[in-house]
Write an enzyme that holds these catalytic residues in place. Sequence first.
Site, short mmCIF file in Angstrom:
data_model
loop_
_atom_site.label_atom_id
_atom_site.label_comp_id
_atom_site.label_asym_id
_atom_site.label_seq_id
_atom_site.Cartn_x
_atom_site.Cartn_y
_atom_site.Cartn_z
N HIS A 46 0.73 -1.10 0.12
CA HIS A 46 -0.05 0.00 -0.01
C HIS A 46 0.92 1.31 0.12
O HIS A 46 0.44 2.16 -0.62
CB HIS A 46 -0.87 -0.14 1.09
CG HIS A 46 -2.02 -1.12 1.41
ND1 HIS A 46 -1.68 -2.00 2.37
CD2 HIS A 46 -2.90 -1.41 0.76
CE1 HIS A 46 -2.77 -3.08 2.21
NE2 HIS A 46 -3.43 -2.47 1.23
N ARG A 160 -1.31 -4.60 -8.60
CA ARG A 160 -1.38 -5.55 -9.61
C ARG A 160 -1.47 -7.18 -9.14
O ARG A 160 -1.68 -7.79 -9.87
CB ARG A 160 -0.43 -5.46 -10.73
CG ARG A 160 -0.36 -4.25 -11.59
CD ARG A 160 0.42 -4.33 -12.78
NE ARG A 160 0.54 -3.27 -13.50
CZ ARG A 160 1.54 -2.98 -14.50
NH1 ARG A 160 2.24 -4.05 -15.01
NH2 ARG A 160 1.55 -1.94 -15.03
N LYS A 161 -1.15 -7.09 -7.96
CA LYS A 161 -1.43 -8.41 -7.12
C LYS A 161 -2.74 -8.87 -7.51
O LYS A 161 -3.16 -10.05 -7.72
CB LYS A 161 -1.06 -8.42 -5.80
CG LYS A 161 -1.36 -9.84 -5.15
CD LYS A 161 -1.19 -10.02 -3.64
CE LYS A 161 -2.17 -8.97 -3.01
NZ LYS A 161 -3.60 -9.83 -2.42
N VAL A 188 4.49 -5.75 -5.06
CA VAL A 188 5.60 -5.83 -4.09
C VAL A 188 5.66 -6.96 -3.30
O VAL A 188 4.68 -7.79 -3.07
CB VAL A 188 5.33 -4.61 -3.03
CG1 VAL A 188 6.60 -4.66 -2.07
CG2 VAL A 188 5.29 -3.28 -3.80
N SER A 197 0.57 -9.22 1.09
CA SER A 197 -1.04 -9.04 1.21
C SER A 197 -1.34 -9.18 2.88
O SER A 197 -0.67 -9.54 3.42
CB SER A 197 -1.63 -10.43 0.73
OG SER A 197 -2.75 -10.65 1.18
N SER A 198 -2.28 -8.12 2.96
CA SER A 198 -2.86 -8.28 4.53
C SER A 198 -3.09 -9.37 5.10
O SER A 198 -2.87 -9.78 6.34
CB SER A 198 -4.09 -7.15 4.66
OG SER A 198 -3.73 -6.11 4.14
#
Length: 297
Positions: A46, A160-161, A188, A197-198
Site C-alpha cells: 500500500h 497488480r497483485k 511488491v 498481502s494483509s
Amino acid sequence: MDPHTEPSAVEVIRDPRDFQARLIRARHAGQRVAFVPTMGALHEGHLTLAREGRARVGPEGLVAISIFVNPTQFGPNEDLSKYPRELSRDLVLCASAGVDVVFAPDTAAMYPEGEQTRVTVSSLTAPLCGVFRPGHFEGVTTIVSKLFALSGPCVALFGRKDYQQWRVIERMTRDLLLPVEVVGVPTVREANGLALSSRNRYLSDDERARAAEIPRALGYAVREWESGARDAARIRDEVDTRLRAIATSVDYIEVRDADTLEHYRDESTRAVLAIAVRVGTTRLIDNVVLGEESAPV
Ligand code: PAF
C-alpha cells in the site's frame, strides 16, 4: 464531522461529504490528487501505491488514502469479522509515506439506510475469482465507484497483485466515464518472492515456507516463456503440480488473455498466469504477465 488531526499528523476525515469537499478545495488550489483506496491493515504494498501517487502528483500535489473494510465484497463464509482493523497503526504508516489525507468512513456513511444500488461489470468478473467469490467484484465496483464519486478527478492507484480487480476497476471507470486515471502498480514481494498481502499475517511459519513455492512456480513459468515455450497448457500443468504439492486447496491456476481474461488461445494475445490457492486457511492470489514481467524469484 470536521476533519481532525490524529497523533500521526495525518489529516483524518470520517464524513464522505467532508472528504469530497477537501479534495475539491485541493483541486481549486491547483493541487493534483492521487488516491489509494484500501481496506487498511497497510503494508509496504500500500505504501508503494502512496509513494507512486506522490511521484505522479509531485510534492505540491495531494495524496489521499481511504481505509474502509467494505462489507459488500465479502461472502457469507469469508473473513469480514476477522479482517484486521488497526487504524492507529495505519495512520503512522501513512504519515511515514507522506500521505496527506486519510478517509476512514464508517459503514453507515458509505451504505446509508435504505441503499439499494450496486455497480456491476459483466464479462471480466465472470472467471477466476468471480467463480469462487460470487458477488465479490460487485461489492468492489460498488464501493470504488462511490469512492471515485467522492474523490472526483484524480489518479487512482491499485496493486497488480489483484490483477482481475485492477482490470475490472479500469473497465468500470472507462464505462462510467469517470474522471479518474486508473494505474496498476507492480506487485511488491517479500524477500522470498511471496506477494505482500494483509492476509499473509495469518500464515504460520510452516505455511509461509510452503507459500514460498507460489513465486517459485510463477518464476518457472516466466522462464519457460522467456525461453520461447508457448505451450500454455503444459506450463500451467507444471505450475499446477507444484502448487498442489504445497496447497491445502486450489481455487484456480489458469493462463488467461491478459486483457479480456478469456481463455488464452494463441500468441496473438497477451497471457497472464493467475493463481488462487489456500495454504492452511489463508487464501493467497498471485499472477504474472508472461513475457512482460520478470520472474518473482
Ligand atoms: O483491494 C482492496 O483493498 C479493496 O478491494 C478495495 C479496492 C479497496 C475496495 O474495497
